[in-house]
Design a protein around this motif. Structure first.
Motif, PDB file in Angstrom:
ATOM      1  N   VAL A 158       0.933  -1.310  -0.108  1.00  0.00           N
ATOM      2  CA  VAL A 158      -0.118   0.073   0.248  1.00  0.00           C
ATOM      3  C   VAL A 158       0.648   1.520   0.483  1.00  0.00           C
ATOM      4  CG1 VAL A 158      -0.254   0.266   2.401  1.00  0.00           C
ATOM      5  CG2 VAL A 158      -1.739   1.162   1.088  1.00  0.00           C
ATOM      6  N   ILE A 159       0.762   2.439  -0.493  1.00  0.00           N
ATOM      7  CA  ILE A 159       0.712   3.521  -0.331  1.00  0.00           C
ATOM      8  C   ILE A 159       0.186   4.633  -0.344  1.00  0.00           C
ATOM      9  CG2 ILE A 159       2.005   5.315  -1.644  1.00  0.00           C
ATOM     10  CD1 ILE A 159       2.477   3.409  -4.161  1.00  0.00           C
ATOM     11  N   LEU A 160       0.516   5.336   1.761  1.00  0.00           N
ATOM     12  CA  LEU A 160       0.050   5.810   1.344  1.00  0.00           C
ATOM     13  C   LEU A 160       0.325   7.293   1.389  1.00  0.00           C
ATOM     14  CD1 LEU A 160      -0.269   4.792   5.844  1.00  0.00           C
ATOM     15  CD2 LEU A 160      -1.652   3.879   3.737  1.00  0.00           C
ATOM     16  N   VAL A 161      -1.484   8.811   0.896  1.00  0.00           N
ATOM     17  CA  VAL A 161      -1.045   9.897   0.783  1.00  0.00           C
ATOM     18  C   VAL A 161      -1.828  10.968   1.802  1.00  0.00           C
ATOM     19  CG1 VAL A 161      -0.632   9.425  -1.857  1.00  0.00           C
ATOM     20  CG2 VAL A 161      -2.428   9.357  -1.269  1.00  0.00           C
ATOM     21  N   GLY A 162      -1.199  12.128   1.022  1.00  0.00           N
ATOM     22  CA  GLY A 162      -2.016  13.054   2.483  1.00  0.00           C
ATOM     23  C   GLY A 162      -1.298  13.985   2.451  1.00  0.00           C
ATOM     24  N   VAL A 163      -1.668  15.046   3.143  1.00  0.00           N
ATOM     25  CA  VAL A 163      -0.500  16.582   3.306  1.00  0.00           C
ATOM     26  C   VAL A 163      -0.218  15.724   4.250  1.00  0.00           C
ATOM     27  CG1 VAL A 163      -2.566  18.396   2.347  1.00  0.00           C
ATOM     28  CG2 VAL A 163      -2.658  17.948   4.947  1.00  0.00           C
ATOM     29  N   SER A 164       1.407  16.892   4.748  1.00  0.00           N
ATOM     30  CA  SER A 164       2.041  16.845   5.593  1.00  0.00           C
ATOM     31  C   SER A 164       1.711  16.714   6.866  1.00  0.00           C
ATOM     32  CB  SER A 164       3.045  18.010   5.152  1.00  0.00           C
ATOM     33  OG  SER A 164       4.112  17.867   6.839  1.00  0.00           O
ATOM     34  N   ARG A 165       1.733  15.965   7.805  1.00  0.00           N
ATOM     35  CA  ARG A 165       1.339  15.878   9.231  1.00  0.00           C
ATOM     36  C   ARG A 165      -0.125  15.450   9.618  1.00  0.00           C
ATOM     37  NH1 ARG A 165       6.318  15.466  11.331  1.00  0.00           N
ATOM     38  NH2 ARG A 165       4.492  15.958  13.582  1.00  0.00           N
ATOM     39  N   LYS A 182       4.273  -4.146   3.592  1.00  0.00           N
ATOM     40  CA  LYS A 182       5.201  -3.200   2.835  1.00  0.00           C
ATOM     41  C   LYS A 182       4.150  -1.759   2.843  1.00  0.00           C
ATOM     42  CE  LYS A 182       8.847  -6.252   1.384  1.00  0.00           C
ATOM     43  NZ  LYS A 182       9.037  -6.762   0.270  1.00  0.00           N
ATOM     44  N   ALA A 183       4.034  -1.298   3.149  1.00  0.00           N
ATOM     45  CA  ALA A 183       3.792   0.295   3.405  1.00  0.00           C
ATOM     46  C   ALA A 183       4.875   1.257   3.006  1.00  0.00           C
ATOM     47  CB  ALA A 183       2.304   0.841   4.521  1.00  0.00           C
ATOM     48  N   ALA A 184       4.410   2.497   2.097  1.00  0.00           N
ATOM     49  CA  ALA A 184       5.690   3.507   1.491  1.00  0.00           C
ATOM     50  C   ALA A 184       4.372   4.605   1.644  1.00  0.00           C
ATOM     51  CB  ALA A 184       5.674   3.801   0.096  1.00  0.00           C
ATOM     52  N   ASN A 185       4.714   5.721   2.320  1.00  0.00           N
ATOM     53  CA  ASN A 185       4.379   7.478   2.205  1.00  0.00           C
ATOM     54  C   ASN A 185       4.436   8.358   1.400  1.00  0.00           C
ATOM     55  OD1 ASN A 185       5.232   8.798   4.365  1.00  0.00           O
ATOM     56  ND2 ASN A 185       5.624   6.421   5.146  1.00  0.00           N
ATOM     57  N   TYR A 186       3.940   8.913   0.790  1.00  0.00           N
ATOM     58  CA  TYR A 186       4.506   9.995   0.391  1.00  0.00           C
ATOM     59  C   TYR A 186       3.561  11.119   0.171  1.00  0.00           C
ATOM     60  CZ  TYR A 186       6.583  11.444  -4.354  1.00  0.00           C
ATOM     61  OH  TYR A 186       7.719  12.089  -5.389  1.00  0.00           O
ATOM     62  N   PRO A 187       3.633  11.958   0.168  1.00  0.00           N
ATOM     63  CA  PRO A 187       3.570  13.994   1.243  1.00  0.00           C
ATOM     64  C   PRO A 187       3.209  14.135  -0.013  1.00  0.00           C
ATOM     65  CG  PRO A 187       5.850  13.959   1.159  1.00  0.00           C
ATOM     66  CD  PRO A 187       5.555  12.928   0.616  1.00  0.00           C
ATOM     67  N   LEU A 188       1.229  14.699  -0.325  1.00  0.00           N
ATOM     68  CA  LEU A 188       1.132  16.041  -1.356  1.00  0.00           C
ATOM     69  C   LEU A 188       1.293  17.194  -0.289  1.00  0.00           C
ATOM     70  CD1 LEU A 188      -2.214  14.166  -1.529  1.00  0.00           C
ATOM     71  CD2 LEU A 188      -0.842  13.625  -3.393  1.00  0.00           C
ATOM     72  N   ILE A 189       2.227  17.753  -1.732  1.00  0.00           N
ATOM     73  CA  ILE A 189       2.386  19.192  -1.512  1.00  0.00           C
ATOM     74  C   ILE A 189       1.843  20.229  -2.562  1.00  0.00           C
ATOM     75  CG2 ILE A 189       4.608  18.646  -0.789  1.00  0.00           C
ATOM     76  CD1 ILE A 189       6.494  18.740  -3.646  1.00  0.00           C
ATOM     77  N   PRO A 190       1.820  21.729  -2.493  1.00  0.00           N
ATOM     78  CA  PRO A 190       1.628  22.818  -3.451  1.00  0.00           C
ATOM     79  C   PRO A 190       1.418  22.592  -4.807  1.00  0.00           C
ATOM     80  CG  PRO A 190       1.803  23.242  -1.342  1.00  0.00           C
ATOM     81  CD  PRO A 190       2.548  22.020  -0.698  1.00  0.00           C
ATOM     82  N   GLU A 191       2.562  22.186  -4.491  1.00  0.00           N
ATOM     83  CA  GLU A 191       2.750  21.657  -6.086  1.00  0.00           C
ATOM     84  C   GLU A 191       2.014  20.462  -7.312  1.00  0.00           C
ATOM     85  OE1 GLU A 191       4.941  22.073  -4.403  1.00  0.00           O
ATOM     86  OE2 GLU A 191       6.614  23.484  -5.214  1.00  0.00           O
ATOM     87  N   ASP A 192       1.802  20.161  -5.957  1.00  0.00           N
ATOM     88  CA  ASP A 192       1.036  18.810  -6.645  1.00  0.00           C
ATOM     89  C   ASP A 192      -0.866  19.292  -6.716  1.00  0.00           C
ATOM     90  OD1 ASP A 192       2.559  17.314  -6.368  1.00  0.00           O
ATOM     91  OD2 ASP A 192       2.390  16.176  -4.161  1.00  0.00           O
ATOM     92  N   PHE A 193      -1.127  20.034  -5.896  1.00  0.00           N
ATOM     93  CA  PHE A 193      -2.531  20.770  -5.970  1.00  0.00           C
ATOM     94  C   PHE A 193      -2.348  21.796  -7.519  1.00  0.00           C
ATOM     95  CE2 PHE A 193      -1.911  20.460  -1.609  1.00  0.00           C
ATOM     96  CZ  PHE A 193      -2.145  19.269  -1.706  1.00  0.00           C
ATOM     97  N   GLU A 194      -1.017  22.541  -7.913  1.00  0.00           N
ATOM     98  CA  GLU A 194      -0.939  23.482  -8.994  1.00  0.00           C
ATOM     99  C   GLU A 194      -1.288  22.591  -9.850  1.00  0.00           C
ATOM    100  OE1 GLU A 194       2.517  25.214  -8.559  1.00  0.00           O
ATOM    101  OE2 GLU A 194       2.213  26.235  -6.697  1.00  0.00           O
TER     102      GLU A 194
END
Length: 282
Positions: A158-165, A182-194
């Motif tokens: 699984v890959i978890l995504v979401g804003v920081s914190r 096996k869990a990876a995690n990836y932050p969503l940042i303002p550049e992704d929103f743009e």
């Protein structure tokens, strides 16, 4: 006229013992689940690795001392496997909750098989391959924390995504340690929103992605603990990031949930259910 609260009796603080011949995690987990049903304050005493008769007698002395000091019976949650040890513990002045006997006796009757009563037996149920898989999952989650590495994402369960914190890191590690996931995690940042889309590196693994969100107010509180007074922690910025992240997850058709009012354990179980991950390491 007497107060409406005049009939409420203030409960004395009770002492609770968690006693085990191993780490005591089982005794504590079950004990806490039961104690949580009562609005009473408890003083907790943990006695792990009580694996000799001498240690059992010492535990009895400590329980009896607590009885004399408090004037009330201590509550004892125990997972002592050896019948001799469990019997010796019964001589104490505590209110006994023998968790092994509670479950083993009915199962012995149902299965028609005599239990082993061997210390450490539970740790032998999972074989060495399962143990190695759990260690591998922990190392994987650490290496892929917060988008540190894009390598081997195809190996992720699984890959978890979401804003920081928003709770990605503790959830990833909990899934790895408790379930061998096996869990990876990836932050969503303002550049992704743009850009209005998930990071391109995650595109090939969309079916593995699960999103975590959080209320803006709670996010601002958490971020202010880390970077007080920063733009990163400002409530309006938190509202923007959460709104954009949730909109993106809805657009992409990604399963997601709010972590605001849920424990790590609850979040992990919901992820296992939603992503149909039945893998367990013990």
């Amino acid at each position: 006229m007497p107060s409406s609260n005049s009939s409420i009796v203030q409960q004395p603080v009770r002492t609770v013992f968690f006693i085990s011949d191993g780490t005591g995690i089982t005794a504590e987990t079950l004990g806490h689940s039961v104690l949580a049903q009562f609005g009473v304050q408890f003083n907790e005493v943990r006695l792990p690795f009580v694996d000799t008769l001498e240690k059992v007698h010492d535990a009895v002395r400590r329980i009896d001392d607590a009885f004399e000091k408090d004037g009330t019976r201590p509550i004892v949650f125990s997972t002592l496997v050896k019948t001799e040890f469990a019997g010796a513990l019964q001589s104490s002045k505590g209110m006994q909750m023998d968790l092994i006997k509670t479950f083993v006796d009915p199962l012995e009757h149902e299965l028609g098989i005599e239990p082993a009563h061997a210390i450490g037996r539970s740790h032998n149920i999972a074989n060495s391959i399962e143990y190695e898989n759990r260690i591998e999952a922990i190392n994987f989650s650490l290496a892929h924390d917060d988008g540190q590495s894009h390598k081997n994402l195809e190996s992720a369960d699984v890959i978890l995504v979401g804003v920081s914190r928003s709770g990605k890191t503790p959830t990833s590690l909990y899934l790895a340690m408790q379930y061998g996931i096996k869990a990876a995690n990836y932050p969503l940042i303002p550049e992704d929103f743009e850009r209005g889309k998930m990071p391109s590196v995650l595109a090939p693994f969309k079916e593995k992605i699960f999103g975590l969100s959080i209320s803006p107010e709670r996010l601002a509180q958490v971020r202010n603990e880390r970077r007080p007074g920063s733009r990163y922690a400002a409530l309006d910025n938190c509202r923007y990031e959460v709104s954009e992240a949730e909109k993106m997850m809805r657009t992409e058709g990604i399963h997601w949930m709010s972590s605001t009012a849920k424990s790590i354990e609850e979040i992990a179980v919901m992820i296992l259910q939603e992503m149909k991950l039945a893998k367990r390491s013990y």
